[in-house]
Structure formats: structure tokens, C-alpha cells
Design an enzyme around this catalytic site. Structure first.
Site, PDB file in Angstrom:
ATOM      1  N   CYS A 140      24.583  77.219 -22.147  1.00  0.00           N
ATOM      2  CA  CYS A 140      23.497  77.907 -22.839  1.00  0.00           C
ATOM      3  C   CYS A 140      23.790  78.181 -24.312  1.00  0.00           C
ATOM      4  O   CYS A 140      22.920  78.694 -25.021  1.00  0.00           O
ATOM      5  CB  CYS A 140      23.176  79.206 -22.113  1.00  0.00           C
ATOM      6  SG  CYS A 140      22.799  78.970 -20.370  1.00  0.00           S
TER       7      CYS A 140
ATOM      8  N   HIS B 267      20.729  86.949 -27.512  1.00  0.00           N
ATOM      9  CA  HIS B 267      20.788  86.064 -26.344  1.00  0.00           C
ATOM     10  C   HIS B 267      19.786  86.548 -25.305  1.00  0.00           C
ATOM     11  O   HIS B 267      19.071  85.742 -24.712  1.00  0.00           O
ATOM     12  CB  HIS B 267      22.207  86.057 -25.788  1.00  0.00           C
ATOM     13  CG  HIS B 267      22.423  85.097 -24.674  1.00  0.00           C
ATOM     14  ND1 HIS B 267      22.147  83.750 -24.791  1.00  0.00           N
ATOM     15  CD2 HIS B 267      22.883  85.282 -23.405  1.00  0.00           C
ATOM     16  CE1 HIS B 267      22.427  83.141 -23.638  1.00  0.00           C
ATOM     17  NE2 HIS B 267      22.873  84.051 -22.786  1.00  0.00           N
TER      18      HIS B 267
ATOM     19  N   GLU C 188      25.976  92.049 -24.399  1.00  0.00           N
ATOM     20  CA  GLU C 188      25.586  91.626 -25.749  1.00  0.00           C
ATOM     21  C   GLU C 188      25.408  92.817 -26.673  1.00  0.00           C
ATOM     22  O   GLU C 188      25.862  92.794 -27.835  1.00  0.00           O
ATOM     23  CB  GLU C 188      24.297  90.807 -25.724  1.00  0.00           C
ATOM     24  CG  GLU C 188      23.891  90.370 -27.128  1.00  0.00           C
ATOM     25  CD  GLU C 188      22.593  89.591 -27.194  1.00  0.00           C
ATOM     26  OE1 GLU C 188      22.329  88.997 -28.268  1.00  0.00           O
ATOM     27  OE2 GLU C 188      21.848  89.582 -26.199  1.00  0.00           O
TER      28      GLU C 188
ATOM     29  N   LYS D  65      13.649  84.837 -25.492  1.00  0.00           N
ATOM     30  CA  LYS D  65      13.566  84.443 -24.079  1.00  0.00           C
ATOM     31  C   LYS D  65      12.556  85.279 -23.305  1.00  0.00           C
ATOM     32  O   LYS D  65      12.093  84.866 -22.242  1.00  0.00           O
ATOM     33  CB  LYS D  65      14.945  84.552 -23.434  1.00  0.00           C
ATOM     34  CG  LYS D  65      15.987  83.571 -23.965  1.00  0.00           C
ATOM     35  CD  LYS D  65      17.323  83.741 -23.262  1.00  0.00           C
ATOM     36  CE  LYS D  65      18.381  82.785 -23.812  1.00  0.00           C
ATOM     37  NZ  LYS D  65      18.854  83.177 -25.147  1.00  0.00           N
TER      38      LYS D  65
ATOM     39  N   HIS E   5      14.374  81.061 -20.750  1.00  0.00           N
ATOM     40  CA  HIS E   5      15.702  80.619 -21.183  1.00  0.00           C
ATOM     41  C   HIS E   5      15.730  79.099 -21.190  1.00  0.00           C
ATOM     42  O   HIS E   5      15.691  78.460 -20.147  1.00  0.00           O
ATOM     43  CB  HIS E   5      16.740  81.178 -20.216  1.00  0.00           C
ATOM     44  CG  HIS E   5      18.153  81.010 -20.676  1.00  0.00           C
ATOM     45  ND1 HIS E   5      18.531  80.143 -21.683  1.00  0.00           N
ATOM     46  CD2 HIS E   5      19.316  81.612 -20.264  1.00  0.00           C
ATOM     47  CE1 HIS E   5      19.831  80.209 -21.865  1.00  0.00           C
ATOM     48  NE2 HIS E   5      20.331  81.093 -21.019  1.00  0.00           N
TER      49      HIS E   5
ATOM     50  N   PHE F 161      27.592  80.246 -19.687  1.00  0.00           N
ATOM     51  CA  PHE F 161      28.512  80.072 -18.575  1.00  0.00           C
ATOM     52  C   PHE F 161      29.864  79.607 -19.122  1.00  0.00           C
ATOM     53  O   PHE F 161      29.944  78.956 -20.160  1.00  0.00           O
ATOM     54  CB  PHE F 161      27.993  78.990 -17.623  1.00  0.00           C
ATOM     55  CG  PHE F 161      27.039  79.488 -16.565  1.00  0.00           C
ATOM     56  CD1 PHE F 161      26.492  80.757 -16.612  1.00  0.00           C
ATOM     57  CD2 PHE F 161      26.682  78.659 -15.515  1.00  0.00           C
ATOM     58  CE1 PHE F 161      25.613  81.200 -15.642  1.00  0.00           C
ATOM     59  CE2 PHE F 161      25.805  79.092 -14.533  1.00  0.00           C
ATOM     60  CZ  PHE F 161      25.266  80.364 -14.586  1.00  0.00           C
TER      61      PHE F 161
END
Length: 773
Positions: free
Chosen positions: A162, A295, A306, A327, A332, A391
Site C-alpha cells: 500500500c 494514510h 498514524e 480513502k 483504499h 503491509f
């Protein structure tokens, strides 16, 4: 120390998202806080926790006619359409020579839709078209994009899950600053698929409602699809052609969590390091950043981590900063998120408007920051930040600024050297063993079997308990990295090691884990999805495993440039070190074979017609360091990484220039970059591996570049097999076992037309930089 730095500017942007086709619908929707997360129409949604996603609402059909409708790949279509818009907006497409244009393409899933279709075809007894098999590779998509617009410069694919889109921008900045291209088409693309839904559903990460990032009571993310593409160029190029300058890329920060395969560090430690690095590289104080495009996934763990990272990095400046999530409106977009969200960040700067976080429910004390609920807000700032975290603990922050408003610190610039090597192959698990195998194989005129597995019992192995949830790709990446660090004398470095990074190259990626995850889905549906396997299906999982097991929390990235992936990773690592982002970087290049990969190779015409071509598994590690760091700790460098060149001559899916034009340009560029003439190179490690047309093209190019010098040309892959993306590492392990005494040029190429040449020289100190060999 360099006294100046090239300013990198954004000159054009294009997008395909759930708001529709085009930049304007994206920005208008984001500014208004509209929510385009709707019931999915294009996929069966039975068995999932949600029925919603940010689905592209209309047909996307690029003007490029080089692909049959039989093998259309939506990720590619999205990218081509977004690219067309970005190139048109920049006006540079016909003004910058094609050979000075390149592509840096980001994705999480690549051609996963093509892969799923191919597996379903195989299950029904209908072999998939070879073009569809090739489109599974992220690099093939990058090469087709380059071919569609006739580009001849660097073509790279980046896959850090991502955070991929942000990583692509960071790497593109360095390619431009180092003169490898004059303009780059940079961005990412991903499409919705049943596999993606099944994977996130198995992790219980999907929200049944549109995602509500940073809100109390949020319950998961919403997936999305689409593409964002940007044209990046140097400021002087834009000025020379009167091209638009929308914003500057001031800096970037990359880091590894080294913490968990899917969860962020709970205190956001790795993310904070990326933010701090981005601010430092751009010369911007936290209080001068008025907006952060977060994010903001909407998951219970990601959002507080975050916010903690932003608060750590910004300190007292946090109260002056607005943070919002794109998002919340389009979902996403995985590998495309960093590119699309960078586009929104640039628009926010240009219009001095912070778009809101849509769907905000109630303030969460664990997300104590102004997340712009309710509606957009005016800004008064010259700088804005875009965050993306992924990830495997890959973090990236990109810092944008209004043109010409901020002084950027000059980069570090010193020689980069090789201090550690490791080699794992079908018949060897040490550097000495590799050399013995090379001597014995060539003497006996024999080769490994096709797809030969890596030899067991290496010098460094994971204990059985630690192999849990680490696939073979990750296992061998860890071993090769640990052995290379030990060879470099860095095995006892402090852990965690925030100044040691990992940049991995893999040509096939985690195809074994993808196959293990997808085949049950094809047979039994979403309920068969295995949450223990899904995290290993992202291409950067192996780099994340290296970071976690070895405690490396410095810069990280994963390059997926097919058979040139290892070379691409080395070049990116060199750029990062020259920028002063790390004290050392271990660069593993690893590929393993599964049944699906073996079937695919057997079906591809170029390989099927080449009985002399022997693909094998391989796991190699190389440690790179700035010369001053190596000497300060008493290391003995093996070689200096003096320069590299990149070129492309792709003609479509898996097609290349049979005259060797790309090979030639890459070699000439590498020599120029290293400050050498052809006459100074007495040895070449060839890419030749037994594919006749490809080998012939390379030899023709060598003949033109080294017309009157006749260097000794070695072809080690013809004897030892080609370890897919680790070919450059194999050549370097053979060339640099002992410190070099003469320059060596190493070629590494992908049959889709991607060519990378690397030049190694003996190590030179400041007193003998003018040495001529």
C-alpha cells in the site's frame, strides 16, 4: 558535498477513481467530501463482510491498441488512461526526446485479475493465452506503459504493497536528479478482484459501511480501485519547454517497522521516522506543514498509529496541522493509493484547500488531531505531506511544496561500495561454493536442471519455530541478507538498526504464496481464504520478513523489474545511500519456483523455444555502504558501485528490439555515469542465458559499444542457470569475490525490453578519483 540540488517538479497529473475518469472529478469530489464508496457492480460479492467499495463507475478503455481484448487487464487500462491525461496536461510528451522519458510504475497486486483468470482457465482445462500469463507481472504492465508511449528510458516497477505509489515517486526523484531521464511518468494502479476482497475479508479488515477514518467506532477499511499518474521532471526542463509546474517534490522519507506482517507499530515509530526523514530531506520544519494527506484507512490499529506518528514527528507543530483521509471517499487503492493521494495533496496546495475526512462519526481520543471533519478548510501553507504505510511495515512520506518557495538541502554525494556478499543456489550456499560450481560446471559442460531448487543447509538458517508463517521466498531472503551482513562485518550491529535498510529485488515475487492462497478460492470460494497465507501474497512481504527477523528498521523498498529486479534494487539502494538516507543497505535478490511459475515458463514462446535456457531458484545478498562509513569501521570494500545505466526497448507484451538498441543505450549510459570510456572496461558479465534472440541482441550491442576494445565477455548464466531476478547478483558475486583490480560491466535485462547495466570499479579514495585503469 554537492552545493546544489536539482528541483523536481510535477508537470502533469491524471487519474481514474471511483469519482470517474479524470483529475477534475477526483479533486471536485475530494474537495466536496463526497463519498464514492458504493455497492460493487462488477464482482460477485457473496461471502464478504461488505458489499461496498470505491469501484470505477464507467468503462475505461485506453487509446493504445497494442493489447487484444481477449487479455485486457484492468490495472493496465486504468494506468494507461491516467497516463494519457497526465502527459497531455504536461505538454512534454513530444518535446522531451523519447529516449529521455521513462516509467516508474507502482502496484500492490499487479495483474492479479489476469492471474485469477489464468488459474480459472487452467482449472477448466483451457490453457490461458501466454500474454495473460505475462500480464501477471508488475514489470510487464510497466513495460507496456512505456511501449504505449514509445519511451526508451528507465522502466521500473515498485511493489511495496500500500506504500507503492509513494515509493515510486521517491525513486523517480533520484533517477531524475542523477540524470537518468529528463521526464518520468510516475504513478500506480490497482483493480478490485475477488482475491483482494477474500484476503482482506479473511483478516476481518473490511467495513460493512463506507470507511470512517480516525472516528470513534470505525470498524475497517473500504477497498477501492483506479490509478493516479504524474509527470515528474527537473525544473529546468519544465522551464525550457514552458511546461506547467504544479508543485515541487521537496523530499521523501522511507522506513521499515520491522514489527509485524500486517499490523503497524502501535506507537507509529517507523512511520514517524519516515515523516521526520521527509521533512529533513525537504528542509521544512514541522510547523510549516499545514496539511497532511493521511494514510487514514479506518482500521482500529492503523489510524491511532498514524496519529501517534504525526504527533511524534511534528511535536508542538501538530496543533497547526490539518490531517485528512482521501480513502474515506474513494476507498483504499492499495498500490495506487500513494499516487492518487499525492495528486490530491498537490491540488490541496495549489488551491490552498484541505479536503475533509468524509463519514466522520465521533472524535476518538486515540486520534487526537484535527482531521477536517464536516467540510473542506482553507489553508495557508507552502508545504504539504502525503503518508502511506503498508503491509510488511513499509512506510513512506512524500513532501510537496509550492514552486520555488523553499530551499532544499543539498544531498550527500560520496562513493558507494560493496562490503558483503552471499550466494544461495542449486549447488552452493557460499560464495566459495558458487565459484567452485562455476569452474566445475563450465569444465564439465553441464548445467543444473530447470527450476532447480535452492540447496539446503546454508550457513545461516531460521530455527524451525521461527519459520512459522514465513514462505520460502521470505526464508531465503532472510538467510541471504543475514549472510551478507555477516560477510560485511555488520552481523553484530545494534538491533533495531534504524540506519540499516533493506531493498529487495524479485522477479517472480510471492507466486508460491499467491498460488497457495488463490487456488482454494477458485475451487471453494471466499470462505476458503487463509488469513495466515494472505500477508505473504504481497511482493514486499519478504523484505518485511528480513526487517523483522534481522531488526533492520531503516529505509526499505521492493523492486519487481522481472529478470532485472536485482539490478534495479541495487541501483535504487545506491541512490538512497548517496542521498544519505542510511549507513548501509542490504540488497537481497531472491526468486523461487512454484507449479504455476513452472507452467507459465513452459507456455511462454521465447522460453519454450530455448532448450539452452535454464531458469533456477536463487537467493543472493549484497551489502552497500558509503565509502566513508565502511572505512570508518575498518571494513575492506570489494568494489565501488561506480555507476549504472537504464534503458528500455519494449515493443508490447514480452517483445523487445532484436537489434539490441536498449542494451546499447544502457551500457553507454552506465559508462558515462561511471565516468569511464569503453576502453577502460576489460571484462563484461553478460546477461546471456540461452535465449537465442535475446542473447544475439546483447552481443550485437556489445560489439557496437566496445567496437575496438574487445573486452573479455563472460556468460555465467549459461552455465549456472538464470536465477530469474537475481542474475546481476550472481554476476557480482562472481566478479567481486576478491577486491577488484579492473572495472567490470554487468548487464541485466528482462525479455520485455528492460535493460540495466552496472559498472563496478576498484575502490578509489578522494586522493585517487582520477585513476585510469
Amino acid at each position: 558535498m554537492s552545493k546544489t540540488i536539482d528541483r523536481i517538479v510535477v508537470s502533469g497529473m491524471g487519474a481514474v477513481t471511483a469519482f470517474g475518469i479524470g483529475l477534475q472529478p477526483l479533486w471536485e469530489g475530494a474537495r466536496a467530501g463526497a463519498v464514492a464508496i458504493r455497492p460493487v457492480a462488477g464482482l460477485p460479492m457473496a461471502g464478504y463482510r461488505t458489499k461496498l467499495a470505491g469501484e470505477v463507475p464507467e468503462e475505461v478503455k485506453p487509446s493504445y491498441a497494442g493489447i487484444s481484448d481477449v487479455v485486457r487487464e484492468p490495472s493496465l487500462d486504468f494506468a494507461l488512461v491516467a497516463a494519457e491525461e497526465a502527459l497531455t496536461a504536461s505538454g512534454l510528451a513530444k518535446l522531451v526526446p523519447p529516449q529521455r522519458w521513462g516509467v516508474v510504475f507502482a502496484t500492490c497486486n499487479g495483474g492479479l485479475v489476469s492471474g485469477e483468470q489464468a488459474l480459472r482457465a487452467e482449472a477448466s482445462g483451457q490453457p490461458a493465452p501466454f500474454e495473460q500469463l505475462l500480464l501477471v507481472s508488475p514489470q510487464t504492465i510497466a513495460e507496456v506503459i512505456g511501449a504505449a508511449f514509445g519511451f526508451g528510458g528507465p522502466v521500473l516497477s515498485v511493489n511495496t504493497a500500500c506504500a507503492s505509489g509513494a515509493h515510486a515517486i521517491a525513486h523517480a526523484v533520484e533517477l531524475l536528479r542523477d540524470g537518468h531521464a529528463d521526464a518520468l511518468l510516475v504513478g500506480g494502479s490497482d483493480s478490485l478482484s475477488g482475491v483482494t476482497f477474500a484476503g482482506f475479508n479473511s483478516l476481518e479488515s473490511l467495513s460493512p459501511n463506507p470507511a470512517a477514518p480516525y472516528s470513534k467506532g470505525r470498524d475497517g477499511l473500504s477497498l477501492g480501485e483506479g490509478s493516479g499518474m504524474l509527470v515528474l521532471t527537473r525544473a529546468e526542463i519544465a522551464a525550457a519547454h514552458d511546461a506547467p509546474v504544479l508543485a515541487e517534490v521537496l523530499g521523501y522519507g522511507l522506513s521499515a517497522d520491522g514489527y509485524h506482517a500486517t499490523a503497524p507499530h502501535p506507537e507509529g515509530a517507523g512511520a514517524a521516522r519516515a515523516i521526520v526523514a521527509a521533512l529533513a530531506s525537504g528542509g521544512v520544519r514541522p510547523e510549516h506543514v499545514g496539511y497532511v494527506n493521511g494514510h487514514g484507512t479506518g482500521t482500529p490499529k492503523n489510524d491511532p498509529a498514524e496519529v501517534a506518528a504525526v504527533r511524534t514527528a511534528f511535536g508542538d507543530g501538530t496543533s497547526k496541522t490539518l490531517l485528512s483521509s482521501t480513502k474515506s471517499m474513494i476507498g483504499h487503492l492499495l498500490g495506487a493509493a500513494g499516487a492518487v493521494e499525492s495528486i490530491v495533496t498537490v491540488q490541496a496546495l495549489r488551491e490552498q484547500t484541505a479536503p475533509p475526512t468524509a463519514g466522520f462519526l465521533e472524535a476518538d481520543p486515540h486520534c487526537a488531531i484535527d482531521v477536517v471533519p464536516g467540510g473542506s478548510r482553507p489553508l495557508d501553507t507552502a508545504a504539504a505531506l502525503s503518508n502511506n504505510f503498508a503491509f510488511a511495515g513499509a512506510n513512506a512520506s512524500i513532501l510537496f511544496g509550492l514552486p520555488g518557495r523553499i530551499d532544499i538541502p543539498a544531498p550527500a554525494d560520496e562513493p558507494i561500495v560493496i562490503t558483503g556478499l552471499a550466494a544461495l543456489g542449486p549447488d552452493w550456499n557460499t560464495i566459495a561454493g558458487l565459484h567452485t560450481a562455476y569452474r566445475d560446471y563450465s569444465a564439465a559442460d553441464r548445467r543444473p536442471e530447470r527450476f532447480a531448487a535452492l540447496l539446503g543447509n546454508p550457513e545461516w538458517e531460521l530455527p524451525p519455530r521461527e519459520r512459522r508463517r514465513v514462505d520460502r521466498l521470505g526464508r531465503y531472503a532472510i538467510m541471504a541478507s543475514a549472510m551478507a551482513l555477516a560477510d560485511a562485518g555488520l552481523a553484530g550491529a545494534e538491533r533495531p538498526a534504524p540506519r540499516i535498510g533493506v531493498v529487495l529485488g524479485t522477479g517472480l515475487g510471492p507466486l508460491a504464496s499467491i498460488e497457495e492462497f488463490v487456488v482454494p478460492l477458485v475451487d471453494s470460494g471466499p470462505e476458503s481464504a487463509n488469513p495466515a497465507v494472505f500477508p505473504n501474497t504481497v511482493y514486499n512481504a519478504a523484505a518485511g520478513q528480513v526487517a523483522m527477523k534481522l531488526g533492520l528498521t531503516g529505509v526499505t523498498s521492493t523492486l519487481t523489474a522481472a529478470h532485472a529486479a536485482g539490478a534495479a534494487a541495487l541501483c535504487v539502494a545506491r541512490d538512497l545511500l548517496r542521498r544519505g538516507t542510511a549507513d548501509a543497505i542490504v540488497v537481497p535478490a531472491v526468486d523461487t519456483f512454484c507449479a504455476a511459475a513452472q507452467t507459465a515458463y513452459g507456455r511462454l514462446p521465447a522460453f519454450a523455444r530455448s532448450p539452452e535456457y535454464i531458469p533456477t531458484e536463487g537467493g543472493y545478498g549484497i551489502v552497500l555502504e558509503p565509502l566513508s562509513k565502511a572505512l570508518a569501521r575498518g571494513a575492506v570494500p570489494r568494489a565501488e558501485f561506480a555507476g549504472f545505466g537504464m534503458a528500455s526497448d519494449g515493443r508490447g507484451i514480452g517483445e523487445f528490439d532484436t537489434d539490441g538498441g536498449g542494451f546499447e543505450r544502457a551500457m553507454r549510459a552506465a559508462l558515462t555515469h561511471a565516468g569511464l570510456t569503453a576502453a577502460q572496461v576489460t571484462r563484461i558479465q553478460s546477461n546471456a542465458a540461452g535465449i537465442e534472440a535475446f542473447d544475439t541482441a546483447e552481443f550485437a550491442a556489445i560489439g557496437r559499444v566496445f567496437d575496438s576494445t574487445e573486452p573479455f565477455v563472460e556468460t555465467p548464466k549459461r552455465w549456472l542457470g538464470e536465477p530469474v531476478g537475481a542474475g546481476a547478483h550472481l554476476a557480482i558475486a562472481l566478479a567481486a569475490e576478491q577486491p577488484l583490480d579492473k572495472p567490470v560491466l554487468i548487464n541485466s535485462s528482462s525479455p520485455g525490453g528492460t535493460h540495466i547495466s552496472v559498472v563496478l570499479t576498484p575502490v578509489r579514495t578522494a586522493d585517487d578519483r582520477s585513476t585510469s585503469w
